[in-house]
Design a protein around this motif. Structure first.
Motif, PDB file in Angstrom:
ATOM      1  N   GLU A  97      43.947  45.787  47.913  1.00  0.00           N
ATOM      2  CA  GLU A  97      42.793  46.684  47.980  1.00  0.00           C
ATOM      3  C   GLU A  97      41.763  46.380  46.894  1.00  0.00           C
ATOM      4  O   GLU A  97      40.636  46.884  46.939  1.00  0.00           O
ATOM      5  CB  GLU A  97      43.246  48.141  47.884  1.00  0.00           C
ATOM      6  CG  GLU A  97      43.809  48.562  46.549  1.00  0.00           C
ATOM      7  CD  GLU A  97      45.291  48.275  46.413  1.00  0.00           C
ATOM      8  OE1 GLU A  97      45.888  48.789  45.435  1.00  0.00           O
ATOM      9  OE2 GLU A  97      45.853  47.546  47.254  1.00  0.00           O
ATOM     10  N   HIS A  98      42.139  45.541  45.911  1.00  0.00           N
ATOM     11  CA  HIS A  98      41.218  45.168  44.830  1.00  0.00           C
ATOM     12  C   HIS A  98      40.485  43.862  45.119  1.00  0.00           C
ATOM     13  O   HIS A  98      39.573  43.504  44.364  1.00  0.00           O
ATOM     14  CB  HIS A  98      41.999  44.998  43.515  1.00  0.00           C
ATOM     15  CG  HIS A  98      42.655  46.242  43.025  1.00  0.00           C
ATOM     16  ND1 HIS A  98      42.003  47.181  42.255  1.00  0.00           N
ATOM     17  CD2 HIS A  98      43.917  46.707  43.193  1.00  0.00           C
ATOM     18  CE1 HIS A  98      42.834  48.164  41.963  1.00  0.00           C
ATOM     19  NE2 HIS A  98      44.006  47.903  42.518  1.00  0.00           N
ATOM     20  N   ILE A  99      40.890  43.129  46.152  1.00  0.00           N
ATOM     21  CA  ILE A  99      40.409  41.759  46.371  1.00  0.00           C
ATOM     22  C   ILE A  99      39.412  41.717  47.523  1.00  0.00           C
ATOM     23  O   ILE A  99      39.783  41.977  48.678  1.00  0.00           O
ATOM     24  CB  ILE A  99      41.590  40.818  46.671  1.00  0.00           C
ATOM     25  CG1 ILE A  99      42.598  40.860  45.515  1.00  0.00           C
ATOM     26  CG2 ILE A  99      41.100  39.397  46.903  1.00  0.00           C
ATOM     27  CD1 ILE A  99      43.843  40.026  45.758  1.00  0.00           C
ATOM     28  N   PRO A 100      38.138  41.373  47.258  1.00  0.00           N
ATOM     29  CA  PRO A 100      37.161  41.284  48.348  1.00  0.00           C
ATOM     30  C   PRO A 100      37.593  40.323  49.456  1.00  0.00           C
ATOM     31  O   PRO A 100      37.467  40.632  50.630  1.00  0.00           O
ATOM     32  CB  PRO A 100      35.890  40.808  47.633  1.00  0.00           C
ATOM     33  CG  PRO A 100      36.047  41.319  46.226  1.00  0.00           C
ATOM     34  CD  PRO A 100      37.516  41.190  45.932  1.00  0.00           C
ATOM     35  N   GLU A 101      38.101  39.164  49.091  1.00  0.00           N
ATOM     36  CA  GLU A 101      38.528  38.164  50.084  1.00  0.00           C
ATOM     37  C   GLU A 101      40.040  38.292  50.308  1.00  0.00           C
ATOM     38  O   GLU A 101      40.807  37.356  50.065  1.00  0.00           O
ATOM     39  CB  GLU A 101      38.162  36.765  49.601  1.00  0.00           C
ATOM     40  CG  GLU A 101      36.662  36.535  49.473  1.00  0.00           C
ATOM     41  CD  GLU A 101      36.331  35.150  48.959  1.00  0.00           C
ATOM     42  OE1 GLU A 101      35.927  34.293  49.777  1.00  0.00           O
ATOM     43  OE2 GLU A 101      36.493  34.923  47.748  1.00  0.00           O
ATOM     44  N   ASP A 102      40.445  39.446  50.823  1.00  0.00           N
ATOM     45  CA  ASP A 102      41.877  39.703  50.968  1.00  0.00           C
ATOM     46  C   ASP A 102      42.534  38.774  51.972  1.00  0.00           C
ATOM     47  O   ASP A 102      43.726  38.482  51.866  1.00  0.00           O
ATOM     48  CB  ASP A 102      42.134  41.161  51.337  1.00  0.00           C
ATOM     49  CG  ASP A 102      41.518  41.558  52.669  1.00  0.00           C
ATOM     50  OD1 ASP A 102      40.529  40.917  53.096  1.00  0.00           O
ATOM     51  OD2 ASP A 102      42.002  42.523  53.279  1.00  0.00           O
ATOM     52  N   ASP A 103      41.775  38.275  52.959  1.00  0.00           N
ATOM     53  CA  ASP A 103      42.364  37.359  53.933  1.00  0.00           C
ATOM     54  C   ASP A 103      42.832  36.064  53.265  1.00  0.00           C
ATOM     55  O   ASP A 103      43.893  35.518  53.602  1.00  0.00           O
ATOM     56  CB  ASP A 103      41.374  37.046  55.061  1.00  0.00           C
ATOM     57  CG  ASP A 103      40.058  36.468  54.556  1.00  0.00           C
ATOM     58  OD1 ASP A 103      39.660  36.790  53.412  1.00  0.00           O
ATOM     59  OD2 ASP A 103      39.426  35.695  55.301  1.00  0.00           O
ATOM     60  N   LYS A 104      42.089  35.583  52.268  1.00  0.00           N
ATOM     61  CA  LYS A 104      42.500  34.385  51.543  1.00  0.00           C
ATOM     62  C   LYS A 104      43.778  34.640  50.745  1.00  0.00           C
ATOM     63  O   LYS A 104      44.668  33.782  50.696  1.00  0.00           O
ATOM     64  CB  LYS A 104      41.376  33.918  50.609  1.00  0.00           C
ATOM     65  CG  LYS A 104      40.174  33.319  51.320  1.00  0.00           C
ATOM     66  CD  LYS A 104      39.186  32.743  50.324  1.00  0.00           C
ATOM     67  CE  LYS A 104      37.999  32.100  51.030  1.00  0.00           C
ATOM     68  NZ  LYS A 104      37.028  31.521  50.056  1.00  0.00           N
ATOM     69  N   ALA A 105      43.861  35.807  50.123  1.00  0.00           N
ATOM     70  CA  ALA A 105      45.070  36.146  49.370  1.00  0.00           C
ATOM     71  C   ALA A 105      46.282  36.222  50.295  1.00  0.00           C
ATOM     72  O   ALA A 105      47.377  35.771  49.941  1.00  0.00           O
ATOM     73  CB  ALA A 105      44.872  37.463  48.629  1.00  0.00           C
ATOM     74  N   MET A 106      46.090  36.784  51.488  1.00  0.00           N
ATOM     75  CA  MET A 106      47.180  36.877  52.451  1.00  0.00           C
ATOM     76  C   MET A 106      47.654  35.496  52.877  1.00  0.00           C
ATOM     77  O   MET A 106      48.864  35.221  52.944  1.00  0.00           O
ATOM     78  CB  MET A 106      46.747  37.674  53.673  1.00  0.00           C
ATOM     79  CG  MET A 106      46.517  39.153  53.412  1.00  0.00           C
ATOM     80  SD  MET A 106      45.901  39.998  54.893  1.00  0.00           S
ATOM     81  CE  MET A 106      45.576  41.643  54.242  1.00  0.00           C
ATOM     82  N   HIS A 107      46.715  34.600  53.165  1.00  0.00           N
ATOM     83  CA  HIS A 107      47.096  33.250  53.572  1.00  0.00           C
ATOM     84  C   HIS A 107      47.801  32.498  52.437  1.00  0.00           C
ATOM     85  O   HIS A 107      48.726  31.707  52.680  1.00  0.00           O
ATOM     86  CB  HIS A 107      45.878  32.470  54.044  1.00  0.00           C
ATOM     87  CG  HIS A 107      45.468  32.773  55.445  1.00  0.00           C
ATOM     88  ND1 HIS A 107      44.619  33.804  55.768  1.00  0.00           N
ATOM     89  CD2 HIS A 107      45.812  32.207  56.627  1.00  0.00           C
ATOM     90  CE1 HIS A 107      44.445  33.852  57.076  1.00  0.00           C
ATOM     91  NE2 HIS A 107      45.169  32.892  57.625  1.00  0.00           N
ATOM     92  N   GLU A 108      47.382  32.743  51.198  1.00  0.00           N
ATOM     93  CA  GLU A 108      48.026  32.097  50.064  1.00  0.00           C
ATOM     94  C   GLU A 108      49.472  32.568  49.887  1.00  0.00           C
ATOM     95  O   GLU A 108      50.371  31.763  49.651  1.00  0.00           O
ATOM     96  CB  GLU A 108      47.230  32.353  48.779  1.00  0.00           C
ATOM     97  CG  GLU A 108      46.124  31.371  48.530  1.00  0.00           C
ATOM     98  CD  GLU A 108      46.662  29.977  48.261  1.00  0.00           C
ATOM     99  OE1 GLU A 108      47.043  29.680  47.115  1.00  0.00           O
ATOM    100  OE2 GLU A 108      46.720  29.166  49.213  1.00  0.00           O
ATOM    101  N   LEU A 109      49.702  33.874  50.009  1.00  0.00           N
ATOM    102  CA  LEU A 109      51.081  34.352  49.833  1.00  0.00           C
ATOM    103  C   LEU A 109      51.981  33.863  50.959  1.00  0.00           C
ATOM    104  O   LEU A 109      53.169  33.618  50.756  1.00  0.00           O
ATOM    105  CB  LEU A 109      51.112  35.868  49.663  1.00  0.00           C
ATOM    106  CG  LEU A 109      50.828  36.804  50.838  1.00  0.00           C
ATOM    107  CD1 LEU A 109      52.083  37.062  51.672  1.00  0.00           C
ATOM    108  CD2 LEU A 109      50.303  38.155  50.316  1.00  0.00           C
ATOM    109  N   VAL A 110      51.419  33.692  52.154  1.00  0.00           N
ATOM    110  CA  VAL A 110      52.198  33.135  53.257  1.00  0.00           C
ATOM    111  C   VAL A 110      52.481  31.652  53.011  1.00  0.00           C
ATOM    112  O   VAL A 110      53.584  31.159  53.291  1.00  0.00           O
ATOM    113  CB  VAL A 110      51.467  33.334  54.598  1.00  0.00           C
ATOM    114  CG1 VAL A 110      52.196  32.604  55.724  1.00  0.00           C
ATOM    115  CG2 VAL A 110      51.359  34.819  54.926  1.00  0.00           C
TER     116      VAL A 110
END
Length: 240
Positions: A97-110
């Motif tokens: 919820e703190h990250i504007p580009e949350d989709d990138k963070a999701m792809h990185e954790l995957v």
């Protein structure tokens, strides 16, 4: 205070776990205590220094099984400094919820999760969060504050798009929602008698875990839970 249920996540001693956005280290400490190989990752160097100090104190106190290991890593959630398929599990608690580009963070954790590995993602749940936003601009319009409110289907949709499959979800910390509503109503940074009193009650509840408040929170969580806690897996060969 733990948000993730480690039994539901399926962690086992010796497995390698990434605590993404570890903050003060509450999940990392319990994982280390359970004998896992923990990487506490965060952008804040000061928080990581405190986490590293606690890791050292836990080891010296003999609180860690032989299978346990722990390290801290500073970096950016949008560009994780780990090879593909490095971790058996990933925890991302109250960070997206703190990250504007949350989709990138999701792809990185995957990307850094092994096939068959499980993830727990927690974010503020929609109803309590909307009340906080309605009561206070200061609550979310600050540097590093919350940039979005997730709806459950939206969250699962984005995580699916990143390559994960949902397994289970639940809500947590219902007794914390009124505390944040009070803070938003009187001023997030204001020291107010009502918020001090409620905070003392929360600390007492966390330390004593009395039957009454634990039962009350269990009943209220589906409606007032401050966080939605999700459990997902990365399709592929199941980790042994």
């Amino acid at each position: 205070m733990l948000t993730v249920d480690f039994d539901t996540l399926g962690v086992r001693a010796g497995q390698r776990v990434l605590d993404l956005g570890c903050g003060a280290g509450r999940h990392a400490f319990e994982l280390y205590r359970r004998g896992l190989d923990v990487v506490a990752f965060d952008h804040n160097e000061s928080d990581l220094a405190d986490v590293a100090a606690m890791f050292g104190a836990m080891e010296q106190a003999g609180e860690v099984p032989a299978t346990g290991a722990a390290t801290t890593v500073q970096g950016d959630a949008l560009d994780l400094p780990f090879p593909d398929e490095s971790f058996d599990h990933v925890i991302a608690s109250e960070i997206l919820e703190h990250i504007p580009e949350d989709d990138k963070a999701m792809h990185e954790l995957v990307r850094v999760l092994k096939p068959g590995g499980r993830v727990s993602v927690t974010v503020p749940s929609r109803f309590p969060e909307r009340i906080c936003w309605a009561l206070s601009e200061e609550y979310h319009r600050v540097e590093g504050g919350h940039v979005r409110i997730y709806e459950r289907r939206q969250l699962f949709g984005r995580l699916r798009s990143a390559g994960l499959r949902p397994v289970h979800h639940h809500y947590a910390h219902a007794l914390h929602s009124p505390y944040w509503w009070l803070k938003c109503a009187v001023g997030v940074e204001r020291d107010h008698p009502l918020t001090r009193l409620y905070h003392r009650m929360l600390v007492w509840d966390m330390l004593r875990a009395p039957w009454l408040t634990r039962s009350l929170e269990h009943v209220l969580n589906p409606v007032l839970g401050k966080s939605i806690v999700t459990y997902l897996y990365k399709p592929g060969v199941t980790i042994a």
